[in-house]
Each structure stands twice: as C-alpha cells, then as structure tokens.
Design a protein around this motif. Structure first.
Motif, mmCIF file in Angstrom:
data_model
loop_
_atom_site.group_PDB
_atom_site.id
_atom_site.type_symbol
_atom_site.label_atom_id
_atom_site.label_comp_id
_atom_site.label_asym_id
_atom_site.label_seq_id
_atom_site.Cartn_x
_atom_site.Cartn_y
_atom_site.Cartn_z
ATOM 1 N N GLU A 1 92.678 51.167 86.715
ATOM 2 C CA GLU A 1 92.900 52.363 85.608
ATOM 3 C C GLU A 1 93.399 53.507 86.467
ATOM 4 O O GLU A 1 94.366 54.273 85.686
ATOM 5 C CB GLU A 1 91.516 52.703 85.304
ATOM 6 C CG GLU A 1 91.132 54.123 84.399
ATOM 7 C CD GLU A 1 89.961 54.540 84.476
ATOM 8 O OE1 GLU A 1 89.880 55.632 84.036
ATOM 9 O OE2 GLU A 1 88.937 53.762 84.611
ATOM 10 N N LYS A 2 93.150 53.881 87.845
ATOM 11 C CA LYS A 2 93.600 55.039 88.585
ATOM 12 C C LYS A 2 95.027 55.113 88.445
ATOM 13 O O LYS A 2 95.719 55.970 88.508
ATOM 14 C CB LYS A 2 92.847 55.197 89.794
ATOM 15 C CG LYS A 2 91.396 55.560 89.567
ATOM 16 C CD LYS A 2 90.924 55.835 91.036
ATOM 17 C CE LYS A 2 89.568 56.367 91.260
ATOM 18 N NZ LYS A 2 88.921 56.625 92.654
ATOM 19 N N ALA A 3 95.520 53.639 88.871
ATOM 20 C CA ALA A 3 97.031 53.288 89.242
ATOM 21 C C ALA A 3 97.864 53.665 87.873
ATOM 22 O O ALA A 3 98.774 54.121 87.686
ATOM 23 C CB ALA A 3 97.246 52.169 89.826
ATOM 24 N N ILE A 4 97.280 52.943 87.005
ATOM 25 C CA ILE A 4 97.955 53.142 85.546
ATOM 26 C C ILE A 4 98.169 54.662 85.166
ATOM 27 O O ILE A 4 99.042 55.040 84.638
ATOM 28 C CB ILE A 4 97.431 52.100 84.511
ATOM 29 C CG1 ILE A 4 97.726 50.663 84.927
ATOM 30 C CG2 ILE A 4 97.769 52.424 83.285
ATOM 31 C CD1 ILE A 4 99.105 50.123 85.181
ATOM 32 N N VAL A 5 97.101 55.290 85.169
ATOM 33 C CA VAL A 5 96.813 56.690 84.733
ATOM 34 C C VAL A 5 97.775 57.559 85.529
ATOM 35 O O VAL A 5 98.397 58.391 85.158
ATOM 36 C CB VAL A 5 95.480 57.268 84.647
ATOM 37 C CG1 VAL A 5 95.437 58.973 84.225
ATOM 38 C CG2 VAL A 5 94.675 56.300 83.503
ATOM 39 N N ALA A 6 97.837 57.188 86.818
ATOM 40 C CA ALA A 6 98.828 58.137 87.490
ATOM 41 C C ALA A 6 100.278 57.959 87.438
ATOM 42 O O ALA A 6 101.154 58.843 87.408
ATOM 43 C CB ALA A 6 98.580 57.561 89.327
ATOM 44 N N MET A 7 100.667 56.718 86.523
ATOM 45 C CA MET A 7 102.001 56.376 86.419
ATOM 46 C C MET A 7 102.456 57.317 85.188
ATOM 47 O O MET A 7 103.623 57.271 84.763
ATOM 48 C CB MET A 7 102.149 54.855 86.152
ATOM 49 C CG MET A 7 101.855 54.040 87.368
ATOM 50 S SD MET A 7 102.157 52.436 87.009
ATOM 51 C CE MET A 7 103.637 52.059 86.755
ATOM 52 N N LEU A 8 101.504 57.816 84.259
ATOM 53 C CA LEU A 8 101.792 58.567 83.210
ATOM 54 C C LEU A 8 102.157 59.822 83.345
ATOM 55 O O LEU A 8 102.712 60.350 82.520
ATOM 56 C CB LEU A 8 100.763 58.306 81.852
ATOM 57 C CG LEU A 8 100.029 57.028 81.547
ATOM 58 C CD1 LEU A 8 98.769 57.295 80.917
ATOM 59 C CD2 LEU A 8 101.146 56.437 81.143
ATOM 60 N N ASP A 9 101.990 60.476 84.469
ATOM 61 C CA ASP A 9 102.423 61.698 84.794
ATOM 62 C C ASP A 9 103.675 61.822 85.614
ATOM 63 O O ASP A 9 103.948 60.861 86.597
ATOM 64 C CB ASP A 9 101.235 62.357 85.653
ATOM 65 C CG ASP A 9 100.066 62.919 85.021
ATOM 66 O OD1 ASP A 9 100.333 63.427 83.846
ATOM 67 O OD2 ASP A 9 99.033 62.842 85.590
ATOM 68 N N PRO A 10 104.755 62.917 85.485
ATOM 69 C CA PRO A 10 105.827 63.159 86.154
ATOM 70 C C PRO A 10 105.268 63.280 87.634
ATOM 71 O O PRO A 10 104.161 63.644 87.982
ATOM 72 C CB PRO A 10 106.398 64.265 85.789
ATOM 73 C CG PRO A 10 105.993 64.305 84.413
ATOM 74 C CD PRO A 10 104.389 63.679 84.233
ATOM 75 N N PRO A 11 106.137 62.592 88.668
ATOM 76 C CA PRO A 11 105.492 62.651 90.236
ATOM 77 C C PRO A 11 105.174 64.102 90.521
ATOM 78 O O PRO A 11 103.935 64.113 91.322
ATOM 79 C CB PRO A 11 106.711 62.512 90.939
ATOM 80 C CG PRO A 11 107.399 61.472 89.852
ATOM 81 C CD PRO A 11 107.314 61.985 88.639
ATOM 82 N N HIS A 12 105.806 65.302 90.206
ATOM 83 C CA HIS A 12 105.366 66.456 90.659
ATOM 84 C C HIS A 12 104.176 66.947 90.000
ATOM 85 O O HIS A 12 103.140 67.710 90.732
ATOM 86 C CB HIS A 12 106.610 67.664 90.413
ATOM 87 C CG HIS A 12 106.734 67.775 88.816
ATOM 88 N ND1 HIS A 12 107.399 67.058 88.145
ATOM 89 C CD2 HIS A 12 106.571 68.931 88.113
ATOM 90 C CE1 HIS A 12 107.582 67.507 86.830
ATOM 91 N NE2 HIS A 12 106.762 68.677 87.101
ATOM 92 N N VAL A 13 103.832 66.412 88.853
ATOM 93 C CA VAL A 13 102.375 66.849 88.137
ATOM 94 C C VAL A 13 101.701 65.806 88.760
ATOM 95 O O VAL A 13 100.329 66.506 89.098
ATOM 96 C CB VAL A 13 102.576 66.395 86.692
ATOM 97 C CG1 VAL A 13 101.288 66.566 85.871
ATOM 98 C CG2 VAL A 13 103.583 67.440 85.947
#
Length: 304
Positions: A77-89
């Motif tokens: 879940e953490k990995a998938i949710v992390a992918m939804l933000d632009p890298p700088h965000v």
C-alpha cells in the motif's frame, strides 16, 4: 558518474481513459487485482500517474489514493500510494514526516537533502510550503542543531555550483583549507568542510578529494570518519559519496536496508519510487556492487 538514464519513462501508448477504467475494475467486487494495479502504475511516468489520479476523480468522484488505501495493506500500500505523488511532492511529505512528532528522523533528512540538486531543493521547498503551510527551512532549523543544522540550512540555499568546470587552483585551495580545518589542527573547523561540500560542483569536489589525498596521504572519507561523528559524519559521508558516485551511494543504501534480520521497507520504497525516473542503478549497479552477496532485491527489480 555511471549511467544516469531513467528506468521509468513516459508510456508511449498512454491512454488515461483506459487506465482509469482498468484501475476501477481492479478494485471492484470481492478481492483486488494487485497485478493489474502494478502493471499500470509501475509502467507510467510520474506525470502520467498524476493525470490518471486527476482523471479518476473527475470520472468517478473518488480519490484514487483513498480507493487504493482501502484495497491494499502494508508496504505494498505504501509503495503504490507513494507512486501517486510527483517525486518532489513525495519528497516533501517524507521530509515533513522526518521532522514531525517526537524526535527527528535525521537519516531521512540526510538521504534526501544531501543528494538533491539545486532544482530539487527549490521544488521540495515549494511543495512543502504548499502542502503544510509552513517553511521547510524553519522546520529544519527548529528540529536540528549545531553543525548539522548549519549544513542542512546551507544545502537549503540551493547554492551549489552545478557546472562541469574544474578549477585546479581552487581544488588546491579547498584541499589545503580542509586539511588545515581537520588533520592540521586540534579540533575541527566544521564550517570549512560545510562550505566546500555544500557549494562546489561534483567534478570540482572530485578534483579536491584527489589533491587532498596527495596532500595528507589520507582519503577524505577516512578524515571525515576521524574528525566528525553522528549525523554530521553521515551528512559529510553522503555528500562525498554522491560527489564520487551517486549510484554507488544508493546501492549501499539499498543493501543496508536489506541486511540482517528484517527489511527497512520505508527506505526501499523511498529510494526505488523516488528515484525511478532519474537513474538505472536499481538493477545494474546493485548486481555489480553486490555480486557476491545475497541479492534479495534483484528479481523484483528486474520485473519492473
């Protein structure tokens, strides 16, 4: 510096409508089609994932992040949710977590800020202010102290020279200054190390390190280990290793996250997700550097 081509690039046949429908289908009914979620999100660029996130909300009046949180658990879940933000965000959120609450996760501050370009720093600060309605610099200043605070605040000025010119005279001067600030005196003048490591371009630093070794007979990392301790030492070591070979620095971080009992999944997610559009070290360098060690991540990374 090695190969710095990204592993994630924009998907050429990108169809945002098809992607949001597939994601919706993957989360409907009993059970969740995790493979379909991975197939889409792990093969789209950050900009395309942002477009997917927006289109999903407009089509279904649901936040994709909340839908996925309801379907997934744990580190996945953490990995998938992390992918939804632009890298700088994503980086700004990680920095906020590092300074919130009791204590400070200085390892995260060091990893993110000591490996960032000037543009990275600027974008982190902007995103941090927009997300949290406070300034990153003020939070860092309030949560750190002494020479560590001075170094991190210096990095937040985004004043590193980022060209490719090498001034041999300056390398001689900086090496001499660093020697006199460390091995050449009783005690250590940390401000000299901070000024050089936070301001010079990476090629200039490499030239300085070579001169330093000739001058002192000691590798700069050995000097840092003997002259600095704790988080300040970690900062200096990170800056030196990134100047020499940033891919190798992150390969070491990956290995450390997986050594011994248990796995530091937060670090794995932060590095792999946060840097997937920047370098190809994930598979190639990890294999080369740890050829004789347990490659627990290799198979998973090759499948991305």
């Amino acid at each position: 510096m090695g190969n710095v081509q990204p592993t994630i690039v924009p998907y050429e046949q990108f169809d945002v409508t098809a992607d949001i429908k597939a994601l919706r289908q993957a989360c409907k009914g009993l059970g969740t089609d995790e493979a379909a979620i991975v197939e889409i999100l792990a093969n789209r660029s950050a900009a395309q994932r942002t477009e997917i996130k927006q289109a999903y909300f407009e089509k279904y009046d649901d936040e994709l992040e909340e839908v996925l949180r309801g379907e997934l658990t744990g580190s996945f879940e953490k990995a998938i949710v992390a992918m939804l933000d632009p890298p700088h965000v994503y980086a700004a959120k990680q920095l906020r977590q590092a300074v919130q609450g009791v204590g400070t996760d200085e390892a995260v501050l060091v990893e993110i800020l000591c490996t960032a370009s000037n543009q990275d720093i600027v974008s982190y600060k902007e995103a941090y202010a927009q997300l949290h309605e406070c300034e990153l610099e003020a939070d860092i200043e309030g949560d750190t102290s002494g020479d560590v605070r001075n170094l991190l605040i210096a990095l937040l000025q985004a004043g590193r020279e980022e060209g490719y010119e090498v001034d041999e005279d300056l390398a001689e001067q900086d090496a001499q200054s660093m020697f006199e600030a460390g091995e050449g005196r009783f005690g250590t003048d940390e401000s000299t190390f901070t000024n050089v490591l936070a301001q010079r371009n990476y090629l200039q630093l490499q030239a300085t390190f070579k001169v330093y070794e000739k001058l002192s007979g000691t590798d700069i990392l050995d000097t840092i280990t003997s002259e600095a301790t704790g988080t300040l030492q970690d900062c200096y070591v990170t800056l030196v290793r990134c100047a020499k070979n940033p891919q190798l620095f992150f390969a070491r971080r990956l290995n450390a996250a997986m050594k011994g009992a248990g796995t530091d999944e937060d670090t794995l997610i932060r590095i792999v997700v946060g840097r997937s559009e920047q370098t190809i070290w994930k598979t190639q360098l990890y294999i080369e550097f740890h050829a004789k060690q347990d490659h627990k991540l290799v198979t998973g990374l090759k499948q991305q």
